[in-house]
Design a protein around this motif. Structure first.
Motif, PDB file in Angstrom:
ATOM      1  N   ASN B  61       0.851  -1.197   0.000  1.00 25.34           N
ATOM      2  CA  ASN B  61       0.000   0.000   0.000  1.00 25.34           C
ATOM      3  C   ASN B  61       0.885   1.246   0.000  1.00 25.34           C
ATOM      4  OD1 ASN B  61      -2.829  -1.155   0.569  1.00 25.34           O
ATOM      5  ND2 ASN B  61      -1.519  -2.144   2.089  1.00 25.34           N
ATOM      6  N   GLN B  62       0.346   2.343  -0.506  1.00 21.41           N
ATOM      7  CA  GLN B  62       1.097   3.594  -0.508  1.00 21.41           C
ATOM      8  C   GLN B  62       0.208   4.748  -0.078  1.00 21.41           C
ATOM      9  OE1 GLN B  62       3.659   4.711  -3.909  1.00 21.41           O
ATOM     10  NE2 GLN B  62       2.950   2.793  -4.825  1.00 21.41           N
ATOM     11  N   VAL B  63       0.729   5.591   0.780  1.00 23.72           N
ATOM     12  CA  VAL B  63       0.054   6.848   1.112  1.00 23.72           C
ATOM     13  C   VAL B  63       1.003   7.965   0.699  1.00 23.72           C
ATOM     14  CG1 VAL B  63      -0.845   8.298   2.962  1.00 23.72           C
ATOM     15  CG2 VAL B  63      -1.250   5.825   3.009  1.00 23.72           C
ATOM     16  N   ILE B  64       0.650   8.652  -0.380  1.00 23.24           N
ATOM     17  CA  ILE B  64       1.538   9.679  -0.930  1.00 23.24           C
ATOM     18  C   ILE B  64       0.980  11.053  -0.552  1.00 23.24           C
ATOM     19  CG2 ILE B  64       2.528  10.638  -3.053  1.00 23.24           C
ATOM     20  CD1 ILE B  64       1.930   7.790  -4.299  1.00 23.24           C
ATOM     21  N   ALA B  65       1.736  11.820   0.219  1.00 28.21           N
ATOM     22  CA  ALA B  65       1.302  13.166   0.590  1.00 28.21           C
ATOM     23  C   ALA B  65       1.667  14.115  -0.537  1.00 28.21           C
ATOM     24  CB  ALA B  65       1.966  13.588   1.895  1.00 28.21           C
ATOM     25  N   LEU B  66       0.699  14.920  -0.953  1.00 27.95           N
ATOM     26  CA  LEU B  66       0.904  15.856  -2.069  1.00 27.95           C
ATOM     27  C   LEU B  66       0.598  17.273  -1.603  1.00 27.95           C
ATOM     28  CD1 LEU B  66       1.115  16.750  -5.104  1.00 27.95           C
ATOM     29  CD2 LEU B  66      -1.239  15.948  -5.386  1.00 27.95           C
ATOM     30  N   THR B  67       1.518  18.174  -1.853  1.00 35.28           N
ATOM     31  CA  THR B  67       1.229  19.574  -1.560  1.00 35.28           C
ATOM     32  C   THR B  67       1.628  20.449  -2.730  1.00 35.28           C
ATOM     33  OG1 THR B  67       1.351  21.270   0.166  1.00 35.28           O
ATOM     34  CG2 THR B  67       3.440  20.348  -0.512  1.00 35.28           C
ATOM     35  N   MET B  68       0.925  21.553  -2.894  1.00 33.81           N
ATOM     36  CA  MET B  68       1.337  22.582  -3.840  1.00 33.81           C
ATOM     37  C   MET B  68       1.572  23.832  -3.016  1.00 33.81           C
ATOM     38  SD  MET B  68      -0.962  24.374  -6.746  1.00 33.81           S
ATOM     39  CE  MET B  68      -1.087  26.123  -6.394  1.00 33.81           C
ATOM     40  N   GLY B  69       2.761  24.392  -3.130  1.00 38.93           N
ATOM     41  CA  GLY B  69       3.036  25.583  -2.340  1.00 38.93           C
ATOM     42  C   GLY B  69       4.468  26.064  -2.510  1.00 38.93           C
ATOM     43  N   THR B  70       4.829  27.026  -1.675  1.00 36.97           N
ATOM     44  CA  THR B  70       6.160  27.621  -1.710  1.00 36.97           C
ATOM     45  C   THR B  70       7.209  26.553  -1.357  1.00 36.97           C
ATOM     46  OG1 THR B  70       5.964  28.159   0.615  1.00 36.97           O
ATOM     47  CG2 THR B  70       5.254  29.872  -0.928  1.00 36.97           C
ATOM     48  N   PRO B  71       8.504  26.858  -1.524  1.00 40.38           N
ATOM     49  CA  PRO B  71       9.538  25.897  -1.119  1.00 40.38           C
ATOM     50  C   PRO B  71       9.346  25.434   0.329  1.00 40.38           C
ATOM     51  CG  PRO B  71      10.534  27.629  -2.433  1.00 40.38           C
ATOM     52  CD  PRO B  71       9.092  28.018  -2.236  1.00 40.38           C
ATOM     53  N   ASP B  72       8.904  26.358   1.207  1.00 41.59           N
ATOM     54  CA  ASP B  72       8.654  26.021   2.617  1.00 41.59           C
ATOM     55  C   ASP B  72       7.599  24.944   2.811  1.00 41.59           C
ATOM     56  OD1 ASP B  72      10.375  27.757   3.663  1.00 41.59           O
ATOM     57  OD2 ASP B  72       8.873  29.188   4.413  1.00 41.59           O
ATOM     58  N   ALA B  73       6.724  24.787   1.831  1.00 39.80           N
ATOM     59  CA  ALA B  73       5.622  23.826   1.979  1.00 39.80           C
ATOM     60  C   ALA B  73       6.140  22.405   2.119  1.00 39.80           C
ATOM     61  CB  ALA B  73       4.654  23.935   0.794  1.00 39.80           C
ATOM     62  N   ALA B  74       7.436  22.194   1.787  1.00 38.82           N
ATOM     63  CA  ALA B  74       8.045  20.885   2.022  1.00 38.82           C
ATOM     64  C   ALA B  74       7.918  20.494   3.497  1.00 38.82           C
ATOM     65  CB  ALA B  74       9.517  20.912   1.602  1.00 38.82           C
ATOM     66  N   ASN B  75       7.824  21.505   4.384  1.00 40.24           N
ATOM     67  CA  ASN B  75       7.669  21.193   5.812  1.00 40.24           C
ATOM     68  C   ASN B  75       6.364  20.466   6.112  1.00 40.24           C
ATOM     69  OD1 ASN B  75      10.138  22.273   6.554  1.00 40.24           O
ATOM     70  ND2 ASN B  75       9.288  24.351   6.673  1.00 40.24           N
ATOM     71  N   ALA B  76       5.322  20.784   5.347  1.00 41.34           N
ATOM     72  CA  ALA B  76       4.048  20.067   5.537  1.00 41.34           C
ATOM     73  C   ALA B  76       4.225  18.613   5.124  1.00 41.34           C
ATOM     74  CB  ALA B  76       2.932  20.731   4.735  1.00 41.34           C
ATOM     75  N   LEU B  77       4.991  18.397   4.049  1.00 39.83           N
ATOM     76  CA  LEU B  77       5.240  17.015   3.613  1.00 39.83           C
ATOM     77  C   LEU B  77       6.075  16.269   4.643  1.00 39.83           C
ATOM     78  CD1 LEU B  77       5.973  17.525  -0.194  1.00 39.83           C
ATOM     79  CD2 LEU B  77       3.861  16.723   0.880  1.00 39.83           C
ATOM     80  N   LYS B  78       7.095  16.948   5.186  1.00 45.46           N
ATOM     81  CA  LYS B  78       7.937  16.287   6.196  1.00 45.46           C
ATOM     82  C   LYS B  78       7.093  15.865   7.383  1.00 45.46           C
ATOM     83  CE  LYS B  78      12.243  18.433   4.796  1.00 45.46           C
ATOM     84  NZ  LYS B  78      12.831  19.786   4.810  1.00 45.46           N
TER      85      LYS B  78
END
Ligand SMILES: Cc1cc2nc3c(=O)[nH]c(=O)nc-3n(C[C@H](O)[C@H](O)[C@H](O)COP(=O)(O)OP(=O)(O)OC[C@H]3O[C@@H](n4cnc5c(N)ncnc54)[C@H](O)[C@@H]3O)c2cc1C
Ligand SMILES: Nc1ncnc2c1ncn2[C@@H]1O[C@H](COP(=O)(O)O)[C@@H](O)[C@H]1O
Lengths: 320, 266
Positions: B61-78
């Motif tokens: 199974n896979q749960v892939i978190a996807l965000t669209m945003g500024t470079p900082d938005a990587a923090n939401a993915l982390k």
């Protein structure tokens, strides 16, 4: 129809005539131009006559097609077909969950900008709304050829048109692909009616929170003395003391009544998000440090089980 | 495809509502002090529960978190990876600044197509900054997928997804075949916190980054230029100030009624 026609979408209109809120939506449409109405069911003659009296020049129906067994998608597909026939400059829908979703899908189908949560409209299409949990007021508009606007209750007062004519009725076929990829509604449990005003329509709301400790009697009795709706915090709905549909706040209803009486609610940011644009706020809370007092026009530090019943009796006494 | 699920969870990086939020020049929201949107935690939790019930990542199974945003938005993915997502996809590009729901759903739909073979797209009920609830329905329309939105419960049995949707007049059971787009409310579950093991495990998980060209989009299709709505003016509402606060001495109910009468509310 002239190019500046406004198409107002109404979900199921009762046979005895449109709801007050549906007529308010028609009135909101009239701010922008001559109105045509799209009704998701086949309206009665009485309903058509009342819509005409309120300014509808044309009424579009899906004929005998039933759109009610599927979620959102077929309604949006049908509304897009009506737009192709009526050629409006704007489409107005109500700002319910379903209304916003119909607006969303219609926006994609028409390449149209969608503005939600509209509280007031100007004739040139400028829409007013509050954002960031009521902390900013903005003016926004759709820059596309057609604008799609999801409008909240009270944006305009429902009133007969100055010179109403008869409304022509047109059946617009539901497109063949409207039901493809649509989610089916397989069961429906109707909610019991309370006999009190709807939260989003009420001019007075009395809301209770964890401080009621599960006993909403003082809230309900004060609400009834004032002809008010009953609301609740998430702590009260999560505890199962009252249905989730009574929740006010970020993930419940956003309300802006003339008067909001908050009792046994601390005033967390998510609760404030749903009520801080109320005209007048009254708070009753036993803890003087509760944040709700920072936004209350009138606050009572006290026990809601003493203060509310006394207020209820006094209102009844003054009314004789 | 068997019983395993490939789930994309949409997580938005938004200004923390616990602090004052401000709209700056060009009517754009100032994006400091941002976090993974509180309401998207419920979407992530729903995805993790579905995956775990089928044996989790180990079983395929896979749960892939996807965000669209500024470079900082990587923090939401982390954060999503620490909580338990398998991997992350970050859509970021200067051209995306100022995107409305139309442009956001265009870019996110392109990203979901690029991820490919997705069984479920799960989103929050609303972003806590945009607050429109438009994106999930627009994704369903763009991807020609069934929409199961405002779910207060979600079950997947074989290839059929079933939700409960609580409306004002009724509570409905709604179902559709996968693949589908689901949005969930805060009634659906109790989101978990990241634990120490999760924080360590996240360091090994991958985040893929896409610009708009990678998604086959032109700068004019997204951002402020590609949007179909514009905010012309934004004024802070004057903060509410506290009024009269009294302490009950046995007659506060009467004084409350006096206040209502003085305000002509009764
Ligand atoms: C994602 C998310 C979404 C949320 N959405 C919402 C939302 O939409 N709406 C919402 O309301 N909350 C929402 N919340 C919850 C919010 O954060 C608070 O937890 C909630 O509002 C608290 O409810 P309350 O004020 O009733 O309870 P509490 O915070 O426990 O406050 C109870 C109050 O009652 C007072 N009290 C106790 N006894 C008495 C008495 N006898 N007389 C008078 N006062 C008394 C106490 O002093 C206290 O201030 C959300 C939270 C999250 C995380
Ligand atoms: N920029 C974004 N990145 C990731 N997810 C998003 C973004 N914008 C919206 N979403 C998702 O769509 C949901 C509804 O957002 P909205 O339509 O903006 O209220 C959110 O809860 C997110 O799950």
């Amino acid at each position: 129809m002239t190019a500046s026609t406004v198409l107002v979408y109404l979900d199921v209109v009762p046979a005895e005539g449109p709801h007050k809120t549906q007529l308010e939506l028609v009135a909101a449409g009239r701010i922008l131009g001559p109105v045509a109405v799209a009704v998701a069911n086949e309206p009665s003659e009485t309903a058509v006559a009342q819509l005409a009296e309120h300014g509808a020049e044309a009424v579009y129906t899906p004929g005998s097609a039933d759109l009610s067994d599927f979620l959102v998608a077929p309604k949006a597909a049908w509304l897009a077909a009506v737009v192709a026939t009526a050629q409006p400059a704007a489409v107005v829908v109500d700002n319910s969950f379903e209304g916003k979703e119909i607006a969303a899908r219609l926006g994609v189908r028409l390449s149209a900008g969608v503005v939600t949560d509209v509280v007031a409209l100007e004739a040139d299409g400028t829409a007013h709304k509050s954002v960031l949990a009521g902390s900013y007021e903005v003016r926004a508009r759709a820059t596309s050829q057609i604008a799609v606007l999801a409008v909240k209750g009270h944006a305009a007062e429902g009133a007969p048109a100055p010179a109403p004519g008869a409304a022509s009725v047109h059946a617009v076929e539901v497109p063949g692909d409207a039901f493809a990829n649509a989610a089916r509604i397989t069961a429906r449990a109707e909610r019991p009616k309370t006999g009190r005003p709807e939260l989003t329509e009420a001019s007075i709301i009395v809301a209770g929170g964890r401080g009621t400790d599960g006993d909403f009697t003082p809230i309900e009795e004060l609400a009834d003395a004032l002809g008010a709706a009953v609301g609740a915090s998430r702590a009260a709905t999560d505890a199962g003391w009252i249905g989730h549909d009574f929740q006010v706040g970020q993930t419940g209803k956003t309300v802006s009544p003339q008067l909001y009486i908050s009792a046994g609610i601390s005033g967390a940011i998510q609760q404030k998000a749903g009520m801080q644009t109320s005209k007048v706020i009254v708070a009753v809370n036993s803890d003087p440090e509760s944040p709700v007092f920072e936004i209350a026009d009138f606050g009572v530090v006290g026990d809601l089980f003493k203060v509310l019943p006394q207020a209820t009796e006094e209102i009844k006494r003054r009314r004789g | 495809m068997g019983d395993t699920l490939k789930i994309v969870v949409l997580v938005k990086h938004v200004p923390d509502a616990q602090f004052d939020r401000h709209i700056g020049p060009e009517q754009r929201l100032e994006r400091s002090e941002s976090i993974l949107s509180e309401l998207d935690e419920y979407a992530l939790e729903a995805a993790l529960q579905l995956s775990e019930a089928r044996g989790g990542d180990k079983a395929g199974n896979q749960v892939i978190a996807l965000t669209m945003g500024t470079p900082d938005a990587a923090n939401a993915l982390k954060k999503a990876l620490q909580i338990g997502a398998s991997s992350g996809v970050h859509v970021t590009d200067d051209a995306l600044a100022g995107s409305d729901a139309w442009a956001t759903s265009l870019a996110l739909a392109a990203a979901i197509r690029a991820i490919g073979d997705v069984d479920l797209v799960i989103t929050g009920m609303a972003s806590t900054d945009g607050e429109t609830s438009l994106v999930p329905a627009q994704l369903a329309e763009r991807l020609s997928l069934p929409q199961l939105t405002f779910a207060s419960s979600l079950d997947v049995d074989g290839r059929t997804a079933v939700i409960r949707r609580d409306g004002d007049a009724s509570s409905d059971t709604v179902e559709a075949e996968l693949p589908a787009v689901v949005s969930v409310t805060d009634q659906i579950n109790e989101p978990r916190y990241p634990n120490f093991k999760g924080i360590l495990a996240a360091k090994k998980k991958k985040i893929a980054t896409f610009g708009i060209a990678d998604l086959g989009l032109e700068p004019g299709q997204v951002g402020a230029a590609g949007s179909l709505t514009s905010v012309e003016q934004a004024d802070p509402r004057p903060p509410r100030t506290a009024g009269t606060i009294i302490t009950d001495e046995g007659d506060a109910g009467l004084k409350l009624v006096d206040f209502l009468a003085a305000q002509k509310l009764i």
